[in-house]
Write an enzyme that holds these catalytic residues in place. Sequence first.
Site, PDB file in Angstrom:
ATOM      1  N   VAL A   1       4.062  -5.345   3.230  1.00  0.00           N
ATOM      2  CA  VAL A   1       3.968  -6.257   4.371  1.00  0.00           C
ATOM      3  C   VAL A   1       4.404  -7.657   3.935  1.00  0.00           C
ATOM      4  O   VAL A   1       3.964  -8.155   2.892  1.00  0.00           O
ATOM      5  CB  VAL A   1       2.531  -6.308   4.932  1.00  0.00           C
ATOM      6  CG1 VAL A   1       2.459  -7.275   6.113  1.00  0.00           C
ATOM      7  CG2 VAL A   1       2.090  -4.916   5.361  1.00  0.00           C
TER       8      VAL A   1
ATOM      9  N   GLY B   1       0.828  -1.193   0.000  1.00  0.00           N
ATOM     10  CA  GLY B   1       0.000   0.000   0.000  1.00  0.00           C
ATOM     11  C   GLY B   1       0.859   1.238   0.000  1.00  0.00           C
ATOM     12  O   GLY B   1       2.081   1.185  -0.190  1.00  0.00           O
ATOM     13  N   GLY B   2       0.213   2.385   0.227  1.00  0.00           N
ATOM     14  CA  GLY B   2       0.939   3.630   0.224  1.00  0.00           C
ATOM     15  C   GLY B   2       1.921   3.741   1.367  1.00  0.00           C
ATOM     16  O   GLY B   2       2.903   4.478   1.290  1.00  0.00           O
TER      17      GLY B   2
ATOM     18  N   ASP C   1      -8.107   6.562  11.992  1.00  0.00           N
ATOM     19  CA  ASP C   1      -8.148   5.871  10.697  1.00  0.00           C
ATOM     20  C   ASP C   1      -8.856   4.525  10.814  1.00  0.00           C
ATOM     21  O   ASP C   1      -8.386   3.504  10.315  1.00  0.00           O
ATOM     22  CB  ASP C   1      -6.726   5.671  10.159  1.00  0.00           C
ATOM     23  CG  ASP C   1      -6.697   5.484   8.638  1.00  0.00           C
ATOM     24  OD1 ASP C   1      -7.708   5.821   7.987  1.00  0.00           O
ATOM     25  OD2 ASP C   1      -5.675   5.011   8.111  1.00  0.00           O
TER      26      ASP C   1
END
Length: 392
Positions: free
Chosen positions: A115, A110-111, A226
């Site tokens: 992982v 992701g940004g 978030d």
Amino acid sequence: MCGNCEAKGKKCQRKKSNSTEPEIECIDKPAKGAPIDYKMVLTEVILGFCHLSLGIFIIFIVYRSNKLKREHKINIQRFLEDYKALKPSRYCYADIKKITNNFKDKLGQGGYGTVYKGRLSNEVFVAVKILNDFKGNGEEFINEVRTMGTIHHVNVVRLVGFCADGYKRALICEFLPNDSLEKFIFSTFGNNRSLGWCKLHDIAIGIAKGIEYLHQGCDQRILHFDIKPHNILLDHNFNPKISDFGLAKLCSKEQSTVSVTATRGTMGYIAPEMLSRNFGSVSYKSDVYSFGMLLLEMVGGRKNIDVTVENISQAYFSEWLYNHLDQEQEVHIRIEEENDTKIAKKLSIIGLWCIQCWSSEERVNGHQLLCLVLGDCDAIGAIWMCDWCGEE
């Protein structure tokens, strides 16, 4: 001295006496073909076997005792290794490469970074998040290590360790095999119906418990900022755990509002007061708004804002759902059993309660939210009459 005995065809043996000089005596030799004393022979064989068995048994006991001691020592060493993995530790980048087997098993990207699946010791598996190239003042990295390192709750992801080696940054967290909630509630992932409404209800309760812990159970209040399906991870029993504290902010429990220099969160889940102070002050109740949007996505099985739908009135799912419930219309959400209707309606109403207030001060807090999800409305301390269900 035995010559005389042998000459007479007899056997020579020493005579027992107290004399200092050796004395002998002659005895008759046993006749050839004399019968063998089998009883004596058998006794001697049995005694020999018993002595041999006793020796083997003693050797086995000693070997078994030493083996158990070795196994106990190994078990203690393994326990100490695993226990060490339970406490956040600092690792160098070479350790990270070893843990991930040179980044062999990629879980996602992701940004924020990438992982990988890793292994610390024995059966302790971890998820290693390699952050993007270190930029700025490293606030997100500091937030994650500072907040997650002190959190111990069944519904919050545990931080195992971290890496700060030069410009390399990594977070080592517990590994959760069922990935994120996002992949189980949105039809785009093909798992829209796999969880079932009872499990969705349990997941909602778990997330609410995690939020309540962050807001009330820690020494300092932790604002996540978030909350969204992507940041809700599921363990092997599909129990939810809140993750990704890169945007988190700490404040005292006596502090009702917080100051933020920039908007935090993901579009579609950001509370309105983050965008305009006309909706109130930014506080821990901003997480409640995000949770409400998450609940509505769990109910609808789709993003709250979906510009791909043909009917523009359905683009904003929360507004569409509110109008249908307000007008007592059938919402046509995926329902398979009669009890599913009750759960879907309950989660829908709670989700709308979390997002529909014009001011953040009117919004429920984390404890009230948990009481709502659990159904313990009397514990909220305020009487709300729901127009749709007629319950307080």
